[in-house]
Structure formats: C-alpha cells, structure tokens
Design a protein around this motif. Structure first.
Motif, PDB file in Angstrom:
ATOM      1  N   LEU A  18      43.624 -22.433  18.620  1.00 58.35           N
ATOM      2  CA  LEU A  18      43.766 -21.302  19.531  1.00 58.35           C
ATOM      3  C   LEU A  18      43.131 -20.027  18.982  1.00 58.35           C
ATOM      4  O   LEU A  18      42.129 -19.550  19.506  1.00 58.35           O
ATOM      5  N   TYR A  92      49.439 -16.809  21.273  1.00 59.50           N
ATOM      6  CA  TYR A  92      48.418 -16.677  22.308  1.00 59.50           C
ATOM      7  C   TYR A  92      47.766 -18.020  22.620  1.00 59.50           C
ATOM      8  O   TYR A  92      47.720 -18.911  21.791  1.00 59.50           O
ATOM      9  N   LYS A  93      47.220 -18.086  23.819  1.00 63.83           N
ATOM     10  CA  LYS A  93      46.445 -19.253  24.240  1.00 63.83           C
ATOM     11  C   LYS A  93      44.976 -19.030  23.908  1.00 63.83           C
ATOM     12  O   LYS A  93      44.548 -17.900  23.661  1.00 63.83           O
ATOM     13  N   GLN A  96      42.785 -16.138  25.548  1.00 67.64           N
ATOM     14  CA  GLN A  96      43.674 -15.243  26.295  1.00 67.64           C
ATOM     15  C   GLN A  96      43.174 -13.814  26.123  1.00 67.64           C
ATOM     16  O   GLN A  96      42.807 -13.395  25.028  1.00 67.64           O
TER      17      GLN A  96
END
Length: 115
Positions: A18, A92-93, A96
């Motif tokens: 990520l 977080y993705k 993002q």
C-alpha cells in the motif's frame, strides 16, 4: 543539468502493498527521480534486498520500525546511506488521495534536499 543522473529513492514499508508502492508510483512521475519500493516483512510482495539498498541514493521509510529493521538486517550497507522516516501509519489504501498528499508533503522536502 539535463544530463544529471536521477536521484534514486527507495521507499520502504512492511508488506510493500500500500504505502511504499504508492510512493513509488507518485515519485516515479517526478522529473529527476527514480523510485523503487520494498517491504521489510517476510511476506512482502517485494522484500527489500541488498541490491535495493546499494541502488538507492536515499532510503525513505514509512515508520521507525522499518528503518530499525533495515539497520538490523543491512547494518553496514545502510550506514553509508541517508535513511529518513516519514511517520506515516498503515492506515491508507493504495493511491488513496490522503496518502498521496502526505507522501508529497513529507517526502518532497527530503528529495529536494538531496538534489
């Protein structure tokens, strides 16, 4: 200046899924920067290697634990490198917007200081 070699930046997180891949994508789009990403965990999509450490001009870790792991596993190699920590948690993705903004805000000054 146009012939100057790009600054090689290695971004490191835990599993390379990520945060560090997002940083790699964001900073590979910056002129004069060549980015890679890796993880410190055994199950990382790409686990950091000695070749990654040697390749990098600057190593940027997401958390202190990543920098500590690099210092433990690659003590001699990282002793000659600038290792910085962004203090970005694993909240977080991939790609993002908030993560991208944090990366730009925290990593760009480190990158500019190396140029």
């Amino acid at each position: 200046m146009a012939d100057a070699a790009p600054l090689r930046v290695l971004f490191v997180c835990s599993r390379n899924r990520l945060r560090s891949p997002t940083a790699e994508a964001v900073f590979n789009a910056v002129a004069g920067v060549e980015a890679r990403s890796a993880g410190t965990a055994r199950d990382a999509d790409w686990q950091v290697t000695m070749d990654d450490i040697r390749w990098a001009d600057l190593i940027v870790c997401m958390e202190d634990k990543h920098a500590n792991r690099l210092r433990a596993d690659f003590r001699q190699a990282v002793s000659h490198k600038r290792v910085c920590v962004l203090s970005i948690p694993d909240d977080y993705k991939f790609m993002q917007d908030e993560l991208v903004a944090l990366l730009r805000t925290r990593a760009m000054p480190l990158i500019r200081a190396q140029e």
